[in-house]
Write an enzyme that holds these catalytic residues in place. Structure first.
Site, mmCIF file in Angstrom:
data_model
loop_
_atom_site.group_PDB
_atom_site.id
_atom_site.type_symbol
_atom_site.label_atom_id
_atom_site.label_comp_id
_atom_site.label_asym_id
_atom_site.label_seq_id
_atom_site.Cartn_x
_atom_site.Cartn_y
_atom_site.Cartn_z
ATOM 1 N N ASP A 155 46.608 -34.435 24.021
ATOM 2 C CA ASP A 155 47.822 -34.862 24.735
ATOM 3 C C ASP A 155 48.541 -35.982 23.983
ATOM 4 O O ASP A 155 47.920 -36.753 23.249
ATOM 5 C CB ASP A 155 47.427 -35.325 26.152
ATOM 6 C CG ASP A 155 48.618 -35.343 27.088
ATOM 7 O OD1 ASP A 155 49.674 -34.785 26.735
ATOM 8 O OD2 ASP A 155 48.495 -35.925 28.185
ATOM 9 N N ASN A 159 52.213 -25.299 31.324
ATOM 10 C CA ASN A 159 53.170 -25.729 30.308
ATOM 11 C C ASN A 159 54.380 -24.794 30.219
ATOM 12 O O ASN A 159 55.398 -25.153 29.620
ATOM 13 C CB ASN A 159 52.500 -25.877 28.936
ATOM 14 C CG ASN A 159 51.600 -27.095 28.828
ATOM 15 O OD1 ASN A 159 50.597 -27.084 28.115
ATOM 16 N ND2 ASN A 159 51.930 -28.172 29.548
HETATM 17 C C1 IPE Z 1 47.530 -30.857 29.310
HETATM 18 O O1 IPE Z 1 48.524 -31.768 29.001
HETATM 19 C C2 IPE Z 1 47.724 -29.597 28.515
HETATM 20 C C3 IPE Z 1 47.551 -29.724 27.083
HETATM 21 C C4 IPE Z 1 47.169 -30.795 26.441
HETATM 22 C C5 IPE Z 1 47.814 -28.523 26.334
HETATM 23 P P1 IPE Z 1 49.854 -31.912 29.879
HETATM 24 O O2 IPE Z 1 50.686 -32.928 29.194
HETATM 25 O O3 IPE Z 1 50.449 -30.579 30.118
HETATM 26 O O4 IPE Z 1 49.252 -32.462 31.256
HETATM 27 P P2 IPE Z 1 49.927 -33.307 32.420
HETATM 28 O O5 IPE Z 1 51.201 -32.609 32.783
HETATM 29 O O6 IPE Z 1 50.173 -34.669 31.871
HETATM 30 O O7 IPE Z 1 48.913 -33.331 33.512
HETATM 31 C C1 IPE Z 2 50.402 -32.140 24.367
HETATM 32 O O1 IPE Z 2 51.419 -33.084 24.188
HETATM 33 C C2 IPE Z 2 50.806 -30.776 23.852
HETATM 34 C C3 IPE Z 2 51.085 -29.797 24.900
HETATM 35 C C4 IPE Z 2 50.920 -29.986 26.175
HETATM 36 C C5 IPE Z 2 51.591 -28.513 24.467
HETATM 37 P P1 IPE Z 2 52.605 -33.246 25.248
HETATM 38 O O2 IPE Z 2 53.704 -32.350 24.863
HETATM 39 O O3 IPE Z 2 52.094 -33.095 26.628
HETATM 40 O O4 IPE Z 2 52.990 -34.753 24.969
HETATM 41 P P2 IPE Z 2 53.418 -35.840 26.042
HETATM 42 O O5 IPE Z 2 52.320 -35.901 27.062
HETATM 43 O O6 IPE Z 2 54.721 -35.401 26.624
HETATM 44 O O7 IPE Z 2 53.518 -37.109 25.248
HETATM 45 MG MG MG Z 3 51.308 -34.386 27.988
#
Ligand code: IPE
Ligand code: IPE
Ligand code: MG
Length: 237
Positions: A15, A63
């Site tokens: 993340d 996502n």
């Molecule tokens: C979890 O991260 C999914 C991945 C790392 C692929 P998210 O960024 O989607 O999770 P939330 O929305 O903060 O819970």
């Molecule tokens: C994790 O990084 C990757 C995916 C969930 C695909 P994020 O895209 O969730 O990054 P933040 O949480 O917005 O910084």
């Molecule tokens: Mg995230």
């Protein structure tokens, strides 16, 4: 000196890609690109450190709620990764498997996934389980459906179901997670591998995933070594 315990199955909720990019005044996509490069590096290092299985959360079923342009960018990035940038994995003897639902992934994404699976299937140094279009509750529901199907076909008897053979019905039949890492300072699991993480050691770090390098993984492994895993029993120390 006490011998280092290397966890067999490590999982990473990768993340913080978006925040990594925003902090640098870049588009979120730049963060995803940096994250994808880091994944390749960290997977190779994990196997070199003796970790047999690395599960990574690459894209959750939820996502798909993001903007079409971000989802498209990620899907195209996956295709590129699986077609080209995964050479290092082949060289290091890492087998790639996937966990998640096929629906509603694009045909070209599914093709590129099959491609990397086929190309790495004979590798035996370690397994990289990429969780793509993955949801933990979805996995349990899908497993339950497969069990019911097998029962209806008389291939399985309901009385035989137990905690161990339930694993056979998950997307991948892998051992439980020993160490579960989440980057970016969020303290939640966001629907990631609930069945496999019942006794995992959790490690949370503020480091954003593109910055989660070899040194950061070493820190997590060190911390794992200082944990006292009891599994409901008495101290092992
Ligand atoms: C979890 O991260 C999914 C991945 C790392 C692929 P998210 O960024 O989607 O999770 P939330 O929305 O903060 O819970
Ligand atoms: C994790 O990084 C990757 C995916 C969930 C695909 P994020 O895209 O969730 O990054 P933040 O949480 O917005 O910084
Ligand atoms: Mg995230």
């Amino acid at each position: 000196m006490k011998e280092e315990r290397i966890p067999k199955h490590v999982a990473i909720i990768m993340d913080g890609n978006g925040r990594w990019a925003t902090k640098r005044g870049k588009q979120r996509s730049a963060g995803h690109l940096a994250g994808s490069k880091n994944l390749e590096k960290i997977a190779v290092y994990a196997v070199q450190r003796g970790i047999k299985i690395l599960s990574v959360y690459a894209f959750s079923t939820d996502n798909f709620k993001r903007s079409a342009s971000e989802v498209d960018y990620l899907m195209n990035l996956f295709i590129k990764m699986f077609q080209t940038e995964m050479k290092l994995l082949k060289k290091n003897g890492i087998k790639v498997v996937f966990s998640g639902r096929k629906e509603p992934l694009r045909e070209d994404v599914l093709k590129s996934m099959e491609n990397i699976v086929t190309k790495t299937k004979e590798n035996t140094n370690g397994i990289l389980n990429i969780c793509l279009n993955y949801g933990g509750q979805e996995e349990i529901i899908d497993a339950t459906k497969k069990i019911v199907e097998d029962i209806q076909k008389k291939k399985f008897h309901i009385e035989d179901l137990n905690k161990e053979n339930f694993y056979h019905y998950l997307y991948q039949d892998l051992p439980p997670i020993d160490l579960l890492i989440r980057t970016s300072g969020e303290y939640r699991v966001s629907n990631f591998m609930p069945y496999q993480s019942t006794y995992s050691e959790f490690y949370f770090t503020d480091t954003l995933f593109p910055d989660f390098n070899e040194k950061e993984l070493d820190k997590a492994l060190l911390e794992f070594n200082n944990r006292d895993r009891r599994f409901g029993g008495n101290s092992q120390k």
